[in-house]
Motif scaffolding. Structure first.
Motif: not given
Length: 65
Positions: A1-15
Motif C-alpha cells: 500500500m505504500a507504493i500507492f500512497e507514494a503515487a497518490r497525486a499521480t493516481i488521484a484516489f481519495e481513499r
C-alpha cells in the motif's frame, strides 16, 4: 500500500483500503463449457465452510471469486 500512497497525486484516489484476510480463488478449464454446475458446486462448498464471497468474475472457461 505504500507504493500507492507514494503515487497518490499521480493516481488521484481519495481513499485506499486493504485487507489481509482476502484471497482470490480461480477455476480454469476449457471443459467448463460442457460441464454445467462447476461454479455452483464450488460456491456451495465455500458457503458450507462459512466463506463469504465478496466478488465474482466469469468467462466462458473460468470463474474467480
Amino acid at each position: 500500500m505504500a507504493i500507492f500512497e507514494a503515487a497518490r497525486a499521480t493516481i488521484a484516489f481519495e481513499r485506499l483500503a486493504g485487507a489481509d484476510d482476502v484471497v482470490k480463488v480461480s477455476v480454469v478449464g476449457v471443459g467448463m463449457r460442457s460441464h454445467a454446475g462447476v461454479a455452483a458446486s464450488a460456491f456451495r462448498a465455500l458457503a458450507q465452510r462459512g466463506i463469504n464471497i465478496r466478488a465474482i468474475t466469469t468467462s466462458e472457461i473460468k470463474f474467480s471469486c
